[in-house]
Design an enzyme around this catalytic site. Structure first.
Site, mmCIF file in Angstrom:
data_model
loop_
_atom_site.group_PDB
_atom_site.id
_atom_site.type_symbol
_atom_site.label_atom_id
_atom_site.label_comp_id
_atom_site.label_asym_id
_atom_site.label_seq_id
_atom_site.Cartn_x
_atom_site.Cartn_y
_atom_site.Cartn_z
ATOM 1 C CB SER A 140 -0.829 -0.016 1.294
ATOM 2 O OG SER A 140 -1.501 1.213 1.475
ATOM 3 C CE1 TYR A 153 -4.344 -2.227 5.363
ATOM 4 C CE2 TYR A 153 -3.066 -0.242 4.942
ATOM 5 C CZ TYR A 153 -3.839 -1.286 4.476
ATOM 6 O OH TYR A 153 -4.117 -1.394 3.135
HETATM 7 P P1 NAI Z 1 -11.480 -5.921 -0.479
HETATM 8 O O1 NAI Z 1 -12.027 -6.068 0.892
HETATM 9 O O2 NAI Z 1 -12.375 -5.396 -1.551
HETATM 10 O O3 NAI Z 1 -10.834 -7.279 -0.969
HETATM 11 C C1 NAI Z 1 -10.021 -8.033 -0.121
HETATM 12 C C2 NAI Z 1 -10.447 -9.477 -0.175
HETATM 13 O O4 NAI Z 1 -9.619 -10.198 0.732
HETATM 14 C C3 NAI Z 1 -11.896 -9.691 0.262
HETATM 15 O O5 NAI Z 1 -12.580 -10.460 -0.695
HETATM 16 C C4 NAI Z 1 -11.770 -10.433 1.582
HETATM 17 O O6 NAI Z 1 -12.825 -11.347 1.803
HETATM 18 C C5 NAI Z 1 -10.432 -11.124 1.409
HETATM 19 N N1 NAI Z 1 -9.833 -11.493 2.696
HETATM 20 C C6 NAI Z 1 -9.771 -10.758 3.818
HETATM 21 N N2 NAI Z 1 -9.211 -11.451 4.810
HETATM 22 C C7 NAI Z 1 -8.885 -12.654 4.292
HETATM 23 C C8 NAI Z 1 -8.285 -13.822 4.821
HETATM 24 N N3 NAI Z 1 -7.918 -13.886 6.110
HETATM 25 N N4 NAI Z 1 -8.084 -14.871 4.006
HETATM 26 C C9 NAI Z 1 -8.476 -14.824 2.707
HETATM 27 N N5 NAI Z 1 -9.077 -13.772 2.163
HETATM 28 C C10 NAI Z 1 -9.277 -12.690 2.942
HETATM 29 O O7 NAI Z 1 -10.213 -4.955 -0.310
HETATM 30 P P2 NAI Z 1 -9.069 -4.457 -1.313
HETATM 31 O O8 NAI Z 1 -8.951 -3.014 -1.101
HETATM 32 O O9 NAI Z 1 -9.257 -4.963 -2.668
HETATM 33 O O10 NAI Z 1 -7.801 -5.139 -0.634
HETATM 34 C C11 NAI Z 1 -6.819 -5.872 -1.327
HETATM 35 C C12 NAI Z 1 -5.450 -5.450 -0.839
HETATM 36 O O11 NAI Z 1 -5.198 -4.114 -1.241
HETATM 37 C C13 NAI Z 1 -5.288 -5.480 0.674
HETATM 38 O O12 NAI Z 1 -4.021 -6.056 0.980
HETATM 39 C C14 NAI Z 1 -5.302 -4.010 1.044
HETATM 40 O O13 NAI Z 1 -4.595 -3.762 2.227
HETATM 41 C C15 NAI Z 1 -4.646 -3.395 -0.162
HETATM 42 N N6 NAI Z 1 -4.868 -1.971 -0.375
HETATM 43 C C16 NAI Z 1 -6.139 -1.461 -0.512
HETATM 44 C C17 NAI Z 1 -6.325 -0.120 -0.730
HETATM 45 C C18 NAI Z 1 -7.690 0.479 -0.892
HETATM 46 O O14 NAI Z 1 -7.846 1.709 -0.885
HETATM 47 N N7 NAI Z 1 -8.741 -0.294 -1.053
HETATM 48 C C19 NAI Z 1 -5.193 0.805 -0.822
HETATM 49 C C20 NAI Z 1 -3.916 0.165 -0.697
HETATM 50 C C21 NAI Z 1 -3.778 -1.167 -0.477
#
Ligand code: NAI
Length: 284
Positions: A140, A153
């Site tokens: 991130s 985080y």
């Molecule tokens: P999201 O919540 O839309 O997708 C993340 C997915 O990971 C979800 O489907 C969730 O069910 C799954 N997940 C969560 N915990 C889990 C576990 N213990 N085991 C397996 N699956 C699990 O969120 P997003 O934003 O797409 O997140 C993806 C990555 O991007 C994360 O690492 C987040 O920290 C990172 N990120 C997100 C940003 C944002 O603004 N949305 C910015 C920078 C980084």
């Protein structure tokens, strides 16, 4: 790198950035496994993707045994994984001084140990096969820039960057590339992380602030489309680039951080004999 025909394993692939990655990888001709803790989201994602080259596998990335079992299942069904996306993540907007051990275990368990488990599971398999590959770890901008609130985080994401950079040097001789993805705000579901906090780690949780969650939901609506992020990732894998940035608006803030670091060296004198005595030249 030609990605067509390779098998990809995408954690957190059922929503947000991971779903964008899955879509982009399918368009490149990859076979794709989306591994996610939300089984309802997996079902919805498979329906949306509507492609015979994608499968879903339920997985909590914090579980070592679960990871190994998911890897075995996916490789039996789709062939050897040579593209690994350690992307699953959760957020907790809370300062460190207000956090409990359960908070630490939850956030570090998913955001750092989840990446460690992906690397420990798949990298030995990829090395042994000698067919190269690529690992993309989703960090991130928060792996460089800290605020008071997402303290745990920040801690996890800084560690993911350290892990990724070191891994990059060690895997280069094996033809396995490593990239670290550092987005700013992305349109996603991450505001709803509380929904999937494991029961065993709830005792030390502060009450969910529903108004705060609603604000986060609204903010994330303004985020970048995951498909745009995914296109940058594909480009970076092809070019074997390490850093993947998507939000240039953070450039100045990043420069401030690096300027602060360099300024903190002040003008202390160097130890002139250090290199000769230790034989130590550079970290990398
Ligand atoms: P999201 O919540 O839309 O997708 C993340 C997915 O990971 C979800 O489907 C969730 O069910 C799954 N997940 C969560 N915990 C889990 C576990 N213990 N085991 C397996 N699956 C699990 O969120 P997003 O934003 O797409 O997140 C993806 C990555 O991007 C994360 O690492 C987040 O920290 C990172 N990120 C997100 C940003 C944002 O603004 N949305 C910015 C920078 C980084």
């Amino acid at each position: 790198k030609d990605l067509a025909g390779r098998t990809a394993f995408v954690t957190g692939g059922a929503n947000g950035i991971g779903l964008g990655l899955a879509r982009a990888l399918l368009a490149e001709g990859c076979k794709v496994a989306i591994a996610d803790i939300r089984e309802d989201s997996i079902a919805a994602a498979l329906k949306t993707l509507d492609n015979q080259d994608v499968i879903g596998v339920p997985l909590d990335v914090a579980s070592r045994a679960g990871f190994a079992a998911a890897a075995d299942e996916v490789e039996a069904r789709l062939g050897p994984v040579s593209l690994l996306f350690n992307n699953a993540g959760i957020n907790l907007f809370q300062t460190i001084d207000e956090s409990s051990y359960d908070d630490w275990d939850w956030v570090m368990g998913v955001n750092l140990n989840g990446v460690i488990n992906g690397v420990m599971t798949f990298v030995p398999r990829m090395k042994a096969r000698g067919a190269g590959g690529h690992v993309v770890n989703t960090a991130s901008m928060a792996s460089f820039l800290c605020g008071p609130a997402p303290g745990i985080y920040n801690t996890a994401k800084f560690a993911v960057r350290g892990l990724s950079e070191s891994l990059r040097y060690s895997l280069a001789p094996h033809g396995i590339g490593v990239s670290v993805l550092c987005p700013g705000l992305v349109k996603s579901h991450i505001y709803a992380s509380d929904e999937i906090r494991p029961d065993g780690l709830k005792a030390g949780a502060r009450p969910v602030d529903s108004a705060g969650v609603e604000r986060l939901r609204e903010v994330h609506e303004f985020g970048m489309e995951p498909d745009v992020i995914a296109a940058r990732v594909i480009e970076a894998i092809r070019a074997n680039r390490y850093y993947i940035f998507s939000h240039p608006e953070f450039r100045d803030e990043l420069r401030e951080v690096f300027d602060d670091i360099l300024a903190a060296f002040r003008d202390y004198p160097e130890d002139p004999g250090f290199q000769q005595r230790t034989g130590f030249e550079k970290f990398r």
